[in-house]
Design a protein around this motif. Structure first.
Motif, PDB file in Angstrom:
ATOM      1  N   UNK A 195     -73.375 -69.258  49.515  1.00 47.21           N
ATOM      2  CA  UNK A 195     -73.247 -68.401  50.332  1.00 47.21           C
ATOM      3  C   UNK A 195     -71.998 -67.788  49.913  1.00 47.21           C
ATOM      4  N   UNK A 197     -76.766 -54.862  62.925  1.00 48.94           N
ATOM      5  CA  UNK A 197     -76.783 -55.590  61.953  1.00 48.94           C
ATOM      6  C   UNK A 197     -75.295 -55.578  61.151  1.00 48.94           C
ATOM      7  N   UNK A 198     -74.772 -54.231  61.244  1.00 49.54           N
ATOM      8  CA  UNK A 198     -73.355 -54.265  60.684  1.00 49.54           C
ATOM      9  C   UNK A 198     -72.489 -54.887  61.481  1.00 49.54           C
ATOM     10  N   UNK A 207     -72.451 -57.207  63.813  1.00 51.02           N
ATOM     11  CA  UNK A 207     -72.440 -58.444  63.794  1.00 51.02           C
ATOM     12  C   UNK A 207     -71.786 -59.128  62.680  1.00 51.02           C
ATOM     13  N   UNK A 208     -71.812 -58.329  61.526  1.00 52.08           N
ATOM     14  CA  UNK A 208     -71.205 -59.095  60.407  1.00 52.08           C
ATOM     15  C   UNK A 208     -69.669 -58.612  60.299  1.00 52.08           C
ATOM     16  N   UNK A 219     -73.507 -65.376  47.123  1.00 55.51           N
ATOM     17  CA  UNK A 219     -74.230 -64.343  47.666  1.00 55.51           C
ATOM     18  C   UNK A 219     -73.259 -63.253  48.528  1.00 55.51           C
ATOM     19  N   UNK A 220     -72.387 -63.941  49.019  1.00 52.03           N
ATOM     20  CA  UNK A 220     -71.682 -62.561  49.602  1.00 52.03           C
ATOM     21  C   UNK A 220     -70.812 -61.734  48.769  1.00 52.03           C
ATOM     22  N   UNK A 224     -67.050 -58.959  62.207  1.00 56.22           N
ATOM     23  CA  UNK A 224     -66.043 -60.323  62.584  1.00 56.22           C
ATOM     24  C   UNK A 224     -65.895 -60.881  61.406  1.00 56.22           C
ATOM     25  N   UNK A 225     -66.708 -61.273  60.634  1.00 59.37           N
ATOM     26  CA  UNK A 225     -66.405 -62.377  59.571  1.00 59.37           C
ATOM     27  C   UNK A 225     -66.203 -61.933  58.335  1.00 59.37           C
ATOM     28  N   UNK A 226     -66.131 -60.560  58.334  1.00 58.31           N
ATOM     29  CA  UNK A 226     -65.723 -59.838  56.960  1.00 58.31           C
ATOM     30  C   UNK A 226     -64.370 -60.203  56.411  1.00 58.31           C
ATOM     31  N   UNK A 227     -63.532 -60.852  57.217  1.00 65.31           N
ATOM     32  CA  UNK A 227     -62.325 -60.894  56.827  1.00 65.31           C
ATOM     33  C   UNK A 227     -61.960 -62.480  56.229  1.00 65.31           C
ATOM     34  N   UNK A 228     -62.929 -63.011  56.537  1.00 69.81           N
ATOM     35  CA  UNK A 228     -62.540 -64.749  56.293  1.00 69.81           C
ATOM     36  C   UNK A 228     -61.897 -65.074  55.115  1.00 69.81           C
TER      37      UNK A 228
END
Lengths: 397, 264
Positions: free
Chosen positions: A239, A386-387, A389-390, A242-243, A392-396
């Motif tokens: 994962x 779709x954007x 929902x993603x 992939x990111x 929030x986690x962009x900053x992990x």
């Protein structure tokens, strides 16, 4: 509880314009209140215990009563000496554990990195159908507990288990995996007719283990655990790859296709260099993780057969909890801590030296920004949900 | 094609696991790869639920996981909010400490944790199992990053209305943080449900066994001697069910890879 805090903080409603100073002091106070649970829990269950354990590692505490009571003495580096320099069982156990874990890391880290990269690249191809099915299949083992997977593995790799049944189709008699202490390299050498090592290797050694045993390779039992860990971790790292692949974009890839590079050349010369930061993260996490292997050993082999799956983490636990050698156990865990820190540091240094040259970076950046313009158009056309929902986690990372 | 074979390799163990859990002991030993039991039997499951401590382990796991998850979501987001939004002296120091704490490998903390839990007098209690897990440094990190992505103007209006810090946090910022909250809920649930080593050093009495500890003891043959694989595999399968359900519900979020930015 909430209501109370609430009235507290809005208590000065009647003051129309609170002076700035008071306001600031109030924010200070509430900030500390907000952080208090974290500070208390991390302090009490992390920082203080480390100091306690450091003391225990220099003491002769036997596990009875308080480690700070009068009957417990400071014995200097004695616990460290008994596992590092004093010949004996403690030292050879420690040496064996380090040997086992070193082979384990040496195999697991490269294999899981390569496999997860391979999976990610395959899944990232644009034409692939049922992508989410494959992602689920590869990632699912990562969310299940290591205990459950170990139980499953004990069955699959049992002497009458599934793996050996499959091997028998090919006329191969599989080993009794979890009970076979033979080292893989020594098995290989025995096939070549070398069953006893040269005396130069058998007579001398390190940490109570002869060089010949250091070079035995992981045991068959350890190898089964190695396969299991790769099975469970490759999904997580996939994962991450992939990111990273998706943030690279396809522009450079397309440019390389135009230049006539084949798939392998593109992967090796175009994709992999751009994935350097992610590879660095995956390898670092891999090293940190592999030196901590515990659950699988505790559930599965308890260090056996013939101590060939003993690892420092498990040894530290069993020295303290099974043998009541608390000082030794604590000393081993601090040595392990140092090993992890050093390994990570070495890895960092190696990656530093191999940074991309400036010119290459500039080249990739130019290509990237060129493609970014194109992608903006298509991204805005995609559904905004779709954007969202993603996001929030962009900053992990 | 290679992908399909690989996917088969990844899925097969779980299918074999389910199939074997419905076999008899003899069948499991004799036909370790057949996916169809010769005689379908739910003996393993019946024995687990009616004639063993398994329900107790399950209950303990549920209690601990629910408490830990609720606590983590609340405390992680409070700390994350303070670190991202509130100005106070010592913020930088606390943040630096948090980063340092995150880099301490958990497994070297087994003995230290035992020592402190014992000297606090909470050894072998739900308290000792739950309390140390209530804060998760990486969860604080996730929340901090999320709060930083929310525009400050949102809170300004509330500040003009002179709402207190906790009020702003509780009724304005937190509801906006739903995606991040779901993420740490999933992570905490998964983490505490699958936790083993902490429970090993924090408890000893059988009445506080969790699924991880219990199934691990099954593996080494406490309940079922020797090769009684159906019951072991059934136990392992059941303990996977809650995380599997969570996984399939929140799949998109768990495997977030910004699908949206890719041309399909």
């Amino acid at each position: 509880m909430f209501a109370k805090t609430d009235t507290e903080s809005t208590g000065n409603d009647f003051v129309p314009y609170a002076p700035k100073k008071i306001k600031h002091a109030k924010e200070q106070l509430s900030a500390w209140l907000f952080c208090a649970p974290m500070l208390i829990i991390l302090g009490v269950f992390l920082v203080i215990p480390i100091i306690m354990a450091l003391w225990v590692s220099f003491s002769d505490w036997t596990g009875r009563g308080n480690p700070f009571s009068a009957g417990v003495h400071f014995i200097g580096v004695g616990n460290y000496e008994s596992v590092l320099t004093t010949p004996g069982l403690a030292q050879s156990d420690f040496g064996t554990a380090i040997r086992n874990n070193a082979w384990y890391t040496l195999l697991v880290v490269p294999l899981q990195t390569l496999l997860s990269l391979l999976l990610a690249v395959m899944l990232n191809r644009r034409i692939l159908k049922a992508r989410s099915f494959f992602r689920t299949a590869f990632y699912f083992p990562s969310v299940t507990s290591s205990v459950a997977i170990t139980v499953l593995w004990l069955f699959l790799f049992g002497s009458t288990g599934s793996i050996n049944a499959v091997l028998s189709w090919f006329g191969v008699k599989g080993p009794n995996w979890f009970n076979d202490p033979r080292g893989l390299l020594q098995i290989l050498l025995a096939h070549l007719g070398v069953s006893r090592g040269p005396s130069a290797l058998t007579q001398h050694g390190l940490l109570g283990i002869s060089w010949w045993d250091w070079l035995a390779g992981p045991s068959v039992a350890m190898f089964a655990i190695i396969l299991m860990v790769i099975f469970t971790t490759s999904g997580t790292f996939m994962l991450m790859f992939i990111a990273a692949l998706q943030s690279i974009g396809e522009g450079t890839e397309e440019a390389a296709i135009m230049d006539g590079a084949n798939a392998w050349q593109r992967l090796w010369h175009v994709t992999v260099p751009q994935l350097k930061p992610t590879i660095f993260t995956v390898v670092t996490l891999g090293i940190i993780g592999t030196w901590q292997v515990f659950d699988q050993i505790y559930t599965g082999t308890k260090g056996g057969p013939s101590k060939t799956t003993l690892t420092p983490a498990y040894l530290s636990y069993s020295a303290a909890f099974d043998n009541q050698e608390w000082g030794q156990g604590a000393a081993i865990s601090f040595i392990l801590f140092v090993i992890i820190v050093v390994m990570t540091w070495i890895q960092r240094q190696i990656m530093k030296d191999r940074k991309m040259s400036r010119r290459k970076i500039a080249y990739y950046e130019a290509l990237k920004s060129e493609t970014r313009g194109l992608r903006h158009v298509s991204a805005s056309q995609l559904s905004s949900s779709a954007n969202a929902s993603g996001r929030g986690e962009d900053h992990h990372e | 094609m290679a992908l399909i074979i690989l996917a088969m390799i990844y899925i097969m163990p779980f299918i074999i696991q389910i199939a074997t859990s419905f076999k008899t002991d003899a069948d499991a030993a004799a036909h370790p790869i057949s996916l169809v039991p010769q005689i379908w039997t739910t003996a393993a499951y019946r024995r687990l639920f009616l004639n063993s401590d398994f329900p107790l382990w399950f209950k303990n796991s549920v209690i601990v996981t629910v408490c830990v998850t609720a606590g983590r979501v609340f405390f992680d987001s409070m700390a994350g909010y303070a670190l991202s939004r509130l100005k106070f002296r010592g913020r930088e120091t606390i943040f630096a400490m948090l980063v340092a704490v995150m880099s301490v490998p958990m497994v070297v903390l087994l003995i230290p944790k035992f020592l402190i839990i014992k000297s606090l007098g909470i050894y072998d209690s739900y308290f000792g199992m739950i309390l140390p897990l209530l804060i998760d440094a990486s969860g604080v990190f996730i929340m901090k990053n999320f709060f930083e992505s929310i525009p400050k103007s949102v809170e300004e209006q509330a500040k003009i209305d002179r709402a207190g810090t906790f009020r702003i946090f509780w009724s304005i910022v937190l509801p906006m943080a739903r995606p991040a909250l779901i993420t740490i809920t999933i992570l905490s649930f998964q983490g505490s449900w699958n936790e083993l080593s902490h429970f090993i050093v924090a408890t000893q009495s059988p009445s506080l066994m969790t699924l991880t500890k219990g199934v691990a003891s099954l593996a080494s043959g406490q309940l079922s001697a020797g090769t009684q694989y159906p019951i072991k595999l059934a136990a392992a399968a059941i303990m996977t069910v809650p995380v599997a359900i969570l996984f399939f519900i929140f799949q998109k979020r768990i495997m977030n890879t910004n699908e949206g930015s890719v041309k399909e």
